[in-house]
Design an enzyme around this catalytic site. Sequence first.
Site, PDB file in Angstrom:
ATOM      1  N   ASN A   9       0.881  -1.179   0.000  1.00 54.11           N
ATOM      2  CA  ASN A   9       0.000   0.000   0.000  1.00 54.11           C
ATOM      3  C   ASN A   9       0.919   1.230   0.000  1.00 54.11           C
ATOM      4  OD1 ASN A   9      -1.782   2.054   0.546  1.00 54.11           O
ATOM      5  ND2 ASN A   9      -2.333   1.333   2.598  1.00 54.11           N
ATOM      6  N   TRP A  10       1.036   1.820  -1.170  1.00 56.06           N
ATOM      7  CA  TRP A  10       1.984   2.942  -1.312  1.00 56.06           C
ATOM      8  C   TRP A  10       1.442   4.237  -0.702  1.00 56.06           C
ATOM      9  CZ3 TRP A  10       4.016   2.579  -7.116  1.00 56.06           C
ATOM     10  CH2 TRP A  10       4.577   1.307  -7.314  1.00 56.06           C
ATOM     11  N   LYS A  11       0.168   4.244  -0.348  1.00 52.86           N
ATOM     12  CA  LYS A  11      -0.485   5.440   0.216  1.00 52.86           C
ATOM     13  C   LYS A  11      -0.282   6.658  -0.698  1.00 52.86           C
ATOM     14  CE  LYS A  11      -0.244   3.330   4.705  1.00 52.86           C
ATOM     15  NZ  LYS A  11      -0.226   3.460   6.144  1.00 52.86           N
ATOM     16  N   HIS A  95      -9.580   1.258   4.690  1.00 56.66           N
ATOM     17  CA  HIS A  95      -8.329   1.436   5.444  1.00 56.66           C
ATOM     18  C   HIS A  95      -8.603   2.389   6.614  1.00 56.66           C
ATOM     19  CE1 HIS A  95      -4.293   2.683   6.480  1.00 56.66           C
ATOM     20  NE2 HIS A  95      -3.871   1.587   5.885  1.00 56.66           N
ATOM     21  N   GLU A  97      -7.052   4.789   7.717  1.00 61.18           N
ATOM     22  CA  GLU A  97      -6.833   6.207   7.404  1.00 61.18           C
ATOM     23  C   GLU A  97      -8.059   6.799   6.718  1.00 61.18           C
ATOM     24  OE1 GLU A  97      -3.046   5.647   5.444  1.00 61.18           O
ATOM     25  OE2 GLU A  97      -2.169   5.159   7.392  1.00 61.18           O
ATOM     26  N   GLU A 165      -5.579  -4.745  10.513  1.00 60.85           N
ATOM     27  CA  GLU A 165      -4.567  -3.721  10.742  1.00 60.85           C
ATOM     28  C   GLU A 165      -4.901  -2.939  12.017  1.00 60.85           C
ATOM     29  OE1 GLU A 165      -2.455  -2.644   6.813  1.00 60.85           O
ATOM     30  OE2 GLU A 165      -4.184  -1.345   7.023  1.00 60.85           O
ATOM     31  N   GLY A 171       2.351   2.325  10.791  1.00 60.40           N
ATOM     32  CA  GLY A 171       3.372   3.371  10.664  1.00 60.40           C
ATOM     33  C   GLY A 171       4.059   3.742  11.968  1.00 60.40           C
ATOM     34  N   SER A 211       3.199  -2.014  10.410  1.00 62.06           N
ATOM     35  CA  SER A 211       4.622  -2.095  10.746  1.00 62.06           C
ATOM     36  C   SER A 211       5.268  -3.443  10.406  1.00 62.06           C
ATOM     37  CB  SER A 211       4.853  -1.751  12.215  1.00 62.06           C
ATOM     38  OG  SER A 211       4.484  -0.402  12.466  1.00 62.06           O
ATOM     39  N   GLY A 232       2.742  -1.106   4.298  1.00 62.70           N
ATOM     40  CA  GLY A 232       2.764   0.313   3.961  1.00 62.70           C
ATOM     41  C   GLY A 232       4.193   0.780   3.712  1.00 62.70           C
ATOM     42  N   GLY A 233       4.781   1.389   4.725  1.00 64.99           N
ATOM     43  CA  GLY A 233       6.110   2.004   4.605  1.00 64.99           C
ATOM     44  C   GLY A 233       7.147   1.134   3.903  1.00 64.99           C
TER      45      GLY A 233
HETATM   46  P1  PGA Z   1       2.714   0.369   7.642  1.00 60.17           P
HETATM   47  O1  PGA Z   1       1.254   0.576   7.031  1.00 60.17           O
HETATM   48  O2  PGA Z   1       3.262  -0.910   7.090  1.00 60.17           O
HETATM   49  O3  PGA Z   1       3.496   1.573   7.212  1.00 60.17           O
HETATM   50  O4  PGA Z   1       2.541   0.294   9.138  1.00 60.17           O
HETATM   51  C1  PGA Z   1       0.389  -0.507   6.789  1.00 60.17           C
HETATM   52  C2  PGA Z   1      -0.895  -0.020   6.182  1.00 60.17           C
HETATM   53  O5  PGA Z   1      -1.376   1.051   6.576  1.00 60.17           O
HETATM   54  O6  PGA Z   1      -1.462  -0.669   5.286  1.00 60.17           O
END
Ligand code: PGA
Length: 248
Positions: A9-11, A95, A97, A165, A171, A211, A232-233
């Site tokens: 997930n590149w956000k 998600h 977010e 999640e 993050g 994470s 994500g990251g």
């Molecule tokens: P993260 O994000 O790996 O940076 O914690 C995961 C996500 O939000 O899908």
Amino acid sequence: MRKIMIAGNWKMNLTKAEGIALAEAVNSYASSFPNVEILMCPPMSLVGLIGQKNLPVALGAQDIAETPKSFGAFTGDVSAEMVKDLGATYTILGHSERRAMHHETDAIVSQKASNAHQISLKTIICVGETLEEREAGKALEIVTNQVKGSLPTSSTAENTVIAYEPVWAIGTGKIPTLDEIAEVHHAIREKVADLFGQETAQGMRILYGGSVKPSNAKDILALEDVDGALVGGASLKPDDFKGIISAV
Ligand code: PGA
């Protein structure tokens, strides 16, 4: 047998040039992992661009419009149909977010998922508790309620992946204990069995997200009810993403 999925997930990250470079880097090693379903979910700005390259690694979007209409007066929205037309086969939905910053409720997530399923776009539906909810001992209740409210009746083992999640692990570098992850994944599978039957529950993949790094991926992915990771990251760094895929 559930095939392990590692989804990036590149956000809201990367310019055109950076996105293409990352997609090409992931594609350069993806064929070495035929046992893993790899997915890249770039921001909407890059889905079409990367889709045009016809790379073998599957492509997903990070969201779709709530309206079931494919086209129309919905300023700022992109429909399931449009995303599919760009070459995406999946979309992430719900998600945390989006739930937090765009006030997306379970009902909205369910409507979006139904729109996707209608046109054979697959969905990764995210659920997860906040730290406050976990500390209050409510993690299982919150997460299973989100599963109930967010998966439409059109959900099947083929068109739906669930991503657990925990909001506080996204993050932050913090992750739940392995026992906590196992407990939630098991509860999610039981809930899916209640709602859709045992066969669907046994076939549906449940990813862990929050994470995930090369250093913790092996232990997490070894858990019985964990069928992959939503990253994500670390998905923005091709070597880290490869490290996670290698841990399968
Ligand atoms: P993260 O994000 O790996 O940076 O914690 C995961 C996500 O939000 O899908």
